[in-house]
Design a protein around this motif. Structure first.
Motif, PDB file in Angstrom:
ATOM      1  N   TRP A 150       0.515  -1.470  -0.209  1.00  0.00           N
ATOM      2  CA  TRP A 150       0.102  -0.005   0.166  1.00  0.00           C
ATOM      3  C   TRP A 150       0.768   1.581  -0.057  1.00  0.00           C
ATOM      4  O   TRP A 150       0.388   2.024  -0.977  1.00  0.00           O
ATOM      5  N   PRO A 151       2.123   1.967   0.619  1.00  0.00           N
ATOM      6  CA  PRO A 151       3.018   2.294   0.698  1.00  0.00           C
ATOM      7  C   PRO A 151       2.977   2.954  -0.739  1.00  0.00           C
ATOM      8  O   PRO A 151       2.829   4.168  -1.005  1.00  0.00           O
ATOM      9  N   ARG A 152       4.067   2.221  -1.955  1.00  0.00           N
ATOM     10  CA  ARG A 152       4.090   2.445  -2.860  1.00  0.00           C
ATOM     11  C   ARG A 152       2.206   2.292  -3.942  1.00  0.00           C
ATOM     12  O   ARG A 152       2.779   3.655  -4.495  1.00  0.00           O
ATOM     13  N   LEU A 153       1.800   1.955  -3.860  1.00  0.00           N
ATOM     14  CA  LEU A 153       0.720   2.311  -4.754  1.00  0.00           C
ATOM     15  C   LEU A 153      -0.218   3.442  -4.108  1.00  0.00           C
ATOM     16  O   LEU A 153      -1.098   4.192  -4.920  1.00  0.00           O
ATOM     17  N   ARG A 154      -0.172   3.982  -2.825  1.00  0.00           N
ATOM     18  CA  ARG A 154      -0.535   4.988  -1.762  1.00  0.00           C
ATOM     19  C   ARG A 154      -0.474   6.556  -3.286  1.00  0.00           C
ATOM     20  O   ARG A 154      -0.403   7.575  -3.160  1.00  0.00           O
ATOM     21  N   ALA A 155       1.139   6.486  -3.021  1.00  0.00           N
ATOM     22  CA  ALA A 155       1.751   7.248  -3.184  1.00  0.00           C
ATOM     23  C   ALA A 155       2.627   7.410  -5.239  1.00  0.00           C
ATOM     24  O   ALA A 155       1.846   8.614  -5.351  1.00  0.00           O
ATOM     25  N   LEU A 156       1.679   6.018  -5.835  1.00  0.00           N
ATOM     26  CA  LEU A 156       1.132   6.558  -6.944  1.00  0.00           C
ATOM     27  C   LEU A 156      -0.208   6.970  -7.508  1.00  0.00           C
ATOM     28  O   LEU A 156      -0.198   8.251  -7.888  1.00  0.00           O
ATOM     29  N   LEU A 157      -0.603   6.841  -6.716  1.00  0.00           N
ATOM     30  CA  LEU A 157      -1.878   6.982  -6.687  1.00  0.00           C
ATOM     31  C   LEU A 157      -2.332   8.732  -6.119  1.00  0.00           C
ATOM     32  O   LEU A 157      -3.151   9.442  -7.184  1.00  0.00           O
ATOM     33  N   ALA A 159      -0.097  10.681  -6.386  1.00  0.00           N
ATOM     34  CA  ALA A 159       0.586  11.809  -7.271  1.00  0.00           C
ATOM     35  C   ALA A 159      -0.030  11.557  -8.380  1.00  0.00           C
ATOM     36  O   ALA A 159      -0.073  12.606  -9.229  1.00  0.00           O
ATOM     37  N   ASP A 160      -1.329  10.751  -8.955  1.00  0.00           N
ATOM     38  CA  ASP A 160      -1.891  11.149 -10.002  1.00  0.00           C
ATOM     39  C   ASP A 160      -3.086  12.077  -9.320  1.00  0.00           C
ATOM     40  O   ASP A 160      -2.950  13.037 -10.279  1.00  0.00           O
ATOM     41  N   VAL A 161      -3.271  12.388  -8.055  1.00  0.00           N
ATOM     42  CA  VAL A 161      -4.137  13.272  -8.157  1.00  0.00           C
ATOM     43  C   VAL A 161      -3.614  14.952  -8.044  1.00  0.00           C
ATOM     44  O   VAL A 161      -3.988  15.658  -8.748  1.00  0.00           O
ATOM     45  N   ALA A 162      -2.281  14.551  -7.776  1.00  0.00           N
ATOM     46  CA  ALA A 162      -1.665  15.849  -7.667  1.00  0.00           C
ATOM     47  C   ALA A 162      -1.558  16.474  -9.146  1.00  0.00           C
ATOM     48  O   ALA A 162      -1.826  17.647  -9.412  1.00  0.00           O
ATOM     49  N   PHE A 163      -1.301  15.403  -9.770  1.00  0.00           N
ATOM     50  CA  PHE A 163      -0.788  16.400 -10.987  1.00  0.00           C
ATOM     51  C   PHE A 163      -2.161  16.550 -12.143  1.00  0.00           C
ATOM     52  O   PHE A 163      -2.309  17.728 -12.520  1.00  0.00           O
ATOM     53  N   MET A 211     -11.488   9.317  -9.858  1.00  0.00           N
ATOM     54  CA  MET A 211     -10.834   8.046  -9.420  1.00  0.00           C
ATOM     55  C   MET A 211      -9.902   7.651  -9.906  1.00  0.00           C
ATOM     56  O   MET A 211      -9.737   6.518 -10.803  1.00  0.00           O
ATOM     57  N   PRO A 212      -8.450   7.802  -9.525  1.00  0.00           N
ATOM     58  CA  PRO A 212      -7.334   7.157 -10.408  1.00  0.00           C
ATOM     59  C   PRO A 212      -7.177   5.301  -9.879  1.00  0.00           C
ATOM     60  O   PRO A 212      -7.115   4.519  -8.621  1.00  0.00           O
ATOM     61  N   SER A 213      -7.155   4.554 -10.441  1.00  0.00           N
ATOM     62  CA  SER A 213      -6.746   2.647  -9.802  1.00  0.00           C
ATOM     63  C   SER A 213      -5.667   2.240 -10.431  1.00  0.00           C
ATOM     64  O   SER A 213      -5.385   2.442 -11.927  1.00  0.00           O
ATOM     65  N   VAL A 214      -4.988   2.126 -10.021  1.00  0.00           N
ATOM     66  CA  VAL A 214      -3.641   0.419 -10.922  1.00  0.00           C
ATOM     67  C   VAL A 214      -4.509  -0.403 -10.969  1.00  0.00           C
ATOM     68  O   VAL A 214      -4.180  -1.042 -12.203  1.00  0.00           O
ATOM     69  N   PRO A 235      -7.278   4.408 -15.088  1.00  0.00           N
ATOM     70  CA  PRO A 235      -5.823   3.722 -15.428  1.00  0.00           C
ATOM     71  C   PRO A 235      -5.252   5.555 -14.715  1.00  0.00           C
ATOM     72  O   PRO A 235      -5.128   6.545 -14.805  1.00  0.00           O
ATOM     73  N   ALA A 236      -4.446   5.145 -13.662  1.00  0.00           N
ATOM     74  CA  ALA A 236      -3.364   6.187 -12.883  1.00  0.00           C
ATOM     75  C   ALA A 236      -2.272   6.150 -13.644  1.00  0.00           C
ATOM     76  O   ALA A 236      -2.261   5.591 -14.495  1.00  0.00           O
ATOM     77  N   ARG A 237      -2.050   7.409 -13.832  1.00  0.00           N
ATOM     78  CA  ARG A 237      -0.065   7.223 -14.845  1.00  0.00           C
ATOM     79  C   ARG A 237       0.911   6.256 -13.715  1.00  0.00           C
ATOM     80  O   ARG A 237       0.919   6.389 -12.201  1.00  0.00           O
ATOM     81  N   GLY A 238       1.571   6.327 -14.362  1.00  0.00           N
ATOM     82  CA  GLY A 238       2.886   6.158 -14.107  1.00  0.00           C
ATOM     83  C   GLY A 238       3.367   4.496 -13.391  1.00  0.00           C
ATOM     84  O   GLY A 238       4.298   3.941 -13.012  1.00  0.00           O
ATOM     85  N   LEU A 239       1.930   3.250 -14.000  1.00  0.00           N
ATOM     86  CA  LEU A 239       2.012   2.661 -13.842  1.00  0.00           C
ATOM     87  C   LEU A 239       3.524   1.169 -13.819  1.00  0.00           C
ATOM     88  O   LEU A 239       3.839   0.477 -13.568  1.00  0.00           O
ATOM     89  N   ALA A 240       4.302   2.273 -15.203  1.00  0.00           N
ATOM     90  CA  ALA A 240       5.083   1.312 -15.735  1.00  0.00           C
ATOM     91  C   ALA A 240       6.351   1.234 -14.579  1.00  0.00           C
ATOM     92  O   ALA A 240       7.309   0.616 -14.636  1.00  0.00           O
ATOM     93  N   GLY A 241       6.221   2.505 -13.458  1.00  0.00           N
ATOM     94  CA  GLY A 241       7.671   2.341 -13.399  1.00  0.00           C
ATOM     95  C   GLY A 241       6.938   1.640 -11.250  1.00  0.00           C
ATOM     96  O   GLY A 241       7.682   1.869 -10.825  1.00  0.00           O
ATOM     97  N   LEU A 242       5.816   1.113 -11.309  1.00  0.00           N
ATOM     98  CA  LEU A 242       5.145   1.012 -10.277  1.00  0.00           C
ATOM     99  C   LEU A 242       5.747  -0.069  -9.549  1.00  0.00           C
ATOM    100  O   LEU A 242       6.205  -0.314  -8.571  1.00  0.00           O
TER     101      LEU A 242
END
Length: 326
Positions: A150-157, A159-163, A211-214, A235-242
């Motif tokens: 969850w910490p890495r998932l939450r960080a990506l989600l 970040a998507d919301v902030a963007f 709502m972005p989602s991984v 779809p959330a941004r940045g999945l390739a690096g998750l």
């Protein structure tokens, strides 16, 4: 057969972003049963393999048809912008049994043979018990499949919301909605989502949850019925690096396969980026990066999409697997 969400004047002022650990748990369970999604999460699948073997998810999968209705009470729109899993699962346990029974019956009807199965009959025969059983299964899935990540998932989600919040401030809601995904279109009052299923709803002053989602990747999901707030999951941004954690050996193998320049471009696409951004990141001429991007896209390792006035490139599942050394 698209989704159509009809906005009134008040709805434009009542739209918000949210992140939901409960939703990600539901979609992680669905992903385990959907081989077509496995290519997006190979490293996650390896890490949770042993934990997943200890779960009996058959009852949950029965309520997750490939096409059709899934019970809204199991994955409702989030109750706030930063709700915890504990808060959300408490809402599932508090679901009205009769409303839940109707919700489950619709889902079972969309799953071939489910209504006649022993599990399906048991769910409908005692909906109060079914609600508690399903909530328990969801909590077990959260502990085993999602909470450790969850910490890495939450960080990506987040970040998507902030963007996209910044984009909302720059271009407004009408321009932002089609940017979230190419399958969305906006005509000034109606948001149309070009995806399987038929659904229409007046927002009626409730606004819209975005709502972005991984784990929903790459689907766009809507269709929540009253009393749930209208929601679009994208779809959330940045999945390739998750999940990618390439090591030196994998990087050398990628260079041997693709050549140094193309391997560098593929490895640098940890999140969607433009030709100019990649050229700056890699210290290469934009023309060279553009040529590499074209070859990688033609080989099926990248996709490109227009985002406002820019063209963004991101990895396909095959490109993700190669970059991660899978």
């Amino acid at each position: 057969m698209p989704f159509r969400l009809y906005f009134g004047e008040d709805d434009l002022l009542r739209c918000r972003f949210a992140v939901s650990p409960l939703w990600e748990t539901q979609e992680a369970v669905r992903t385990l049963g959907r081989p077509d999604r496995h290519g997006y999460h190979p490293n996650w699948l390896r890490r949770i393999r042993e934990a997943a073997r200890g779960l009996d998810l058959a009852t949950l999968w029965l309520l997750m048809p490939r096409r059709g209705h899934s019970p809204d009470f199991l994955g409702p729109p989030p109750i706030g912008p930063a709700a915890t899993f504990e808060e959300e699962i408490a809402g599932v346990r508090a679901a009205d049994p009769e409303a839940a029974r109707e919700d489950m019956a619709r889902a079972l009807a969309d799953t071939p043979g489910a209504l006649e199965s022993a599990r399906g009959r048991a769910l409908l025969a005692d909906p109060r018990r079914a609600v508690l059983e399903l909530a328990g299964l969801m909590e077990a899935a959260w502990r085993a499949l999602v909470e450790p990540e969850w910490p890495r998932l939450r960080a990506l989600l987040e970040a998507d919301v902030a963007f996209h919040s910044r984009r909302l401030a720059e271009v407004g809601l009408g321009a932002l909605l089609p940017e979230l995904d190419r399958r969305m279109s906006w005509d000034g009052r109606t948001l149309t989502v070009d995806w399987a299923g038929e659904h229409g709803r007046e927002l009626g002053g409730q606004g819209l949850v975005l709502m972005p989602s991984v784990f929903s990747w790459p689907d766009v999901i809507s269709g929540f019925d009253p009393p749930w707030q209208p929601t679009v999951v994208y779809p959330a941004r940045g999945l390739a690096g998750l999940w990618a954690e390439p090591g030196g050996e994998a990087s050398r193998a990628l260079v041997r396969l693709l050549g140094r320049g193309r391997a560098a471009v593929l490895a640098a696409l940890t999140d969607p980026a433009t030709t100019t951004a990649l050229a700056h990141r890699l210290g290469l001429a934009p023309s060279s990066v553009s040529a590499h991007l074209t070859v990688l896209r033609d080989a099926g390792l990248l996709t490109s999409r227009r985002y406002g006035h820019q063209v963004l490139y991101e990895r396909t599942p095959l490109g993700m697997a190669l970059a991660a050394g899978d």
